[in-house]
Design a protein around this motif. Structure first.
Motif, PDB file in Angstrom:
ATOM      1  N   LEU A 122       0.845  -1.212   0.302  1.00 18.48           N
ATOM      2  CA  LEU A 122       0.085  -0.051   0.047  1.00 18.48           C
ATOM      3  C   LEU A 122       0.691   1.094   0.080  1.00 18.48           C
ATOM      4  CD1 LEU A 122      -2.539  -1.058   2.734  1.00 18.48           C
ATOM      5  CD2 LEU A 122      -2.666  -1.315   0.061  1.00 18.48           C
ATOM      6  N   VAL A 123       0.763   2.247  -0.742  1.00 19.98           N
ATOM      7  CA  VAL A 123       1.170   3.506  -0.914  1.00 19.98           C
ATOM      8  C   VAL A 123       0.499   4.628  -0.851  1.00 19.98           C
ATOM      9  CG1 VAL A 123       2.936   4.819  -2.500  1.00 19.98           C
ATOM     10  CG2 VAL A 123       2.783   2.092  -2.803  1.00 19.98           C
ATOM     11  N   ALA A 124       1.031   5.721  -0.079  1.00 20.88           N
ATOM     12  CA  ALA A 124       0.343   6.814   0.113  1.00 20.88           C
ATOM     13  C   ALA A 124       1.104   8.007  -0.281  1.00 20.88           C
ATOM     14  CB  ALA A 124      -0.178   7.255   1.438  1.00 20.88           C
ATOM     15  N   GLY A 125       0.559   9.044  -1.090  1.00 21.84           N
ATOM     16  CA  GLY A 125       1.391  10.068  -1.360  1.00 21.84           C
ATOM     17  C   GLY A 125       0.795  11.477  -0.731  1.00 21.84           C
ATOM     18  N   LEU A 126       1.133  12.673  -1.504  1.00 21.25           N
ATOM     19  CA  LEU A 126       0.646  13.926  -1.003  1.00 21.25           C
ATOM     20  C   LEU A 126       0.755  14.826  -2.129  1.00 21.25           C
ATOM     21  CD1 LEU A 126       0.708  15.600   2.509  1.00 21.25           C
ATOM     22  CD2 LEU A 126       1.270  16.871   0.611  1.00 21.25           C
ATOM     23  N   ASN A 127      -0.154  15.919  -2.371  1.00 19.40           N
ATOM     24  CA  ASN A 127      -0.113  16.897  -3.169  1.00 19.40           C
ATOM     25  C   ASN A 127      -1.285  17.366  -3.995  1.00 19.40           C
ATOM     26  OD1 ASN A 127       2.433  17.972  -2.771  1.00 19.40           O
ATOM     27  ND2 ASN A 127       3.355  17.599  -4.874  1.00 19.40           N
ATOM     28  N   TRP A 128      -2.130  16.208  -4.171  1.00 21.96           N
ATOM     29  CA  TRP A 128      -3.333  16.313  -5.123  1.00 21.96           C
ATOM     30  C   TRP A 128      -3.045  16.493  -6.552  1.00 21.96           C
ATOM     31  CZ3 TRP A 128      -7.783  19.652  -2.412  1.00 21.96           C
ATOM     32  CH2 TRP A 128      -8.188  18.878  -1.385  1.00 21.96           C
ATOM     33  N   SER A 129      -1.814  15.976  -7.048  1.00 18.39           N
ATOM     34  CA  SER A 129      -1.282  16.290  -8.161  1.00 18.39           C
ATOM     35  C   SER A 129      -2.421  15.478  -9.402  1.00 18.39           C
ATOM     36  CB  SER A 129       0.060  15.965  -8.463  1.00 18.39           C
ATOM     37  OG  SER A 129       0.319  14.430  -8.368  1.00 18.39           O
ATOM     38  N   PRO A 130      -2.389  15.791 -10.411  1.00 22.46           N
ATOM     39  CA  PRO A 130      -2.931  15.048 -11.420  1.00 22.46           C
ATOM     40  C   PRO A 130      -2.380  13.736 -11.591  1.00 22.46           C
ATOM     41  CG  PRO A 130      -2.713  17.211 -12.507  1.00 22.46           C
ATOM     42  CD  PRO A 130      -1.856  17.134 -10.974  1.00 22.46           C
TER      43      PRO A 130
END
Length: 436
Positions: free
Chosen positions: A323-331
């Protein structure tokens, strides 16, 4: 103590924790692993005690996504909105044109400036702290400097710039990264050290980092309820206030599960190339250790993208095996959440660009408005709400937003900056005809 693999990075791990949390917080964390301190600290002793208790609470505690914290230096004044006079502002963008996050900041800032009758100039420091200070100094020493200078305190070294601004009529607003407390207040009083500083608007990075870790843990535990979990944390850096807070939130979130081992905390420097390389090295190591990786916490979407490429190159399926999470709300992040490779992308912090325009407009129309520190919430776009909000962020038209509605009024003397409210407004105005 939250378990970390000792192996080759024992001393590096200690250094990173001390850097991220501060020496005193690191000692406290060793004493009680379930209470990782926020990097700004909760003690009333030392330089950070100069920040009022409300500001400490806003920076240190994990808050709900609907909350907003505001500390005002002195007695709050009611705002009356009359005719808005023209004003000029210069934003020194620390990034480069074409960098996804900084393009998002300037896009919404420009739309807000247009809505609020602000002549906005944007200059790019091209990721050079020296160039950033040079541009800021040149701007302040012009024969006709702007009314406002907008700065991002990435290197925590702006005291000299504020001293220059103090000799001019230009006011300074910080966004995304705040001033250290010792640069805001004179001695241990609430008197402002730099009269040119009118405030800061910063996202709650601690809450975002913690939410990412918490949601990753929750989903991983649903898949593997009774087994030990292994995690990789790919941080952006250990220097900027935003990253320090985000990293501390991650540690706090992961601290809730005693059966989780954080194998590595590695600095990916905000880019997918370093993230891919570091993840590949980590995957080679865990193969020798004969265990997998259940969770990858990534400080931004670009880092998550690099990690996902490394996983896929070794036939590990992101979203199922790991499971992977990121951040930025990028397209890019939105698309990876929509196709299931990422669990979530947290974000909304780029809207600080719009909030900054609102604050300087309010200050111009009400010059007696006192300096204030505003901390606003971020939110997660997950596999559960991506179809509702994702399309709005693929090619947003921020000119559809009425930014005036977020201004202060006599009946609304406190800011209520909320990124999800902006998305709701955008959804009502016009849902883009875009499919993920």
């Amino acid at each position: 103590m939250r378990r970390f693999t000792s192996c080759w990075f024992g001393q590096t791990m200690t250094f990173l924790l001390v850097t991220m949390l501060g020496a005193s917080s690191f000692v406290a964390a060793q004493a009680n692993a379930s209470e990782f301190s926020h990097p700004y600290g909760t003690s009333t002793q030392g330089p950070d005690s100069l920040v009022p208790e409300a500001a400490l609470a806003s920076m240190a505690s994990a808050t709900s996504s609907s909350s907003i914290h505001e500390t005002i230096d002195g007695t709050d004044k009611l705002i009356s909105q009359g005719r808005s006079s023209p004003l000029s502002a210069t934003f020194i963008n620390p990034g480069k044109q074409g960098e996804r996050f900084w393009d998002m900041v300037t896009d919404i800032m420009s739309a807000s400036a247009q809505d609020l009758n602000i002549a906005l100039e944007i200059l790019y420091a091209e990721r050079s702290p020296y160039r950033l200070r040079e541009l800021a100094t040149e701007t302040l020493t012009r024969s006709m400097p702007p009314h406002y200078l907008l700065l991002v305190n990435e290197e925590q070294a702006f005291s000299e710039l504020l001293s220059i601004a103090d000799t001019t009529h230009t006011k300074v607003l910080m966004l995304l990264n705040d001033l250290p407390a010792e640069h805001r207040y004179l001695n241990q009083s609430q008197r402002i050290l730099h009269p040119s500083w009118i405030g800061s608007v910063i996202p709650d990075n601690h809450d975002a980092g913690k939410r990412m870790a918490t949601l990753l843990l929750k989903e991983a535990r649903a898949l593997r309820p009774d087994t030990p979990l292994h995690a990789l944390a790919l941080i952006g850096d250990t220097r900027t206030p935003a990253s320090i807070a985000r990293n501390a939130g991650m540690l706090s979130g992961f601290g809730s599960d005693d059966a989780l081992t954080i194998d590595r905390i590695l600095e990916a420097r905000w880019n997918h190339q370093d993230a891919e390389r570091l993840t590949q090295q980590y995957l080679t190591w865990i193969k020798k250790e004969k265990h997998g990786v259940d969770i990858i916490w990534s400080a931004n979407d670009a880092i998550a993208e690099g990690a996902i490429k490394a996983l896929e190159s070794t036939s590990i399926q992101p979203g199922k095996d790991t499971l992977v999470a990121g951040l930025n709300w990028s397209p890019e992040g939105i698309k990876m959440v929509a196709d299931g490779r990422m669990l979530l992308t947290d974000g909304g912090h780029f809207m600080a660009g719009a909030w900054a325009m609102i604050m300087i407009r309010d200050h111009t129309d009400n010059p007696e408005m006192l300096a204030r520190l505003v901390t606003f919430p971020m939110s997660a776009i997950t596999t559960h709400n991506v179809l509702e909000y994702g399309p709005l962020l693929l090619a947003p038209d921020w000119t559809r937003i009425d930014f005036k509605r977020y201004r202060l009024t006599p009946s609304n003397p406190r800011y209520h900056f909320d990124s999800m409210q902006v998305l709701e407004q955008l959804k009502i105005e016009a849902l883009p005809d875009i499919k993920i």
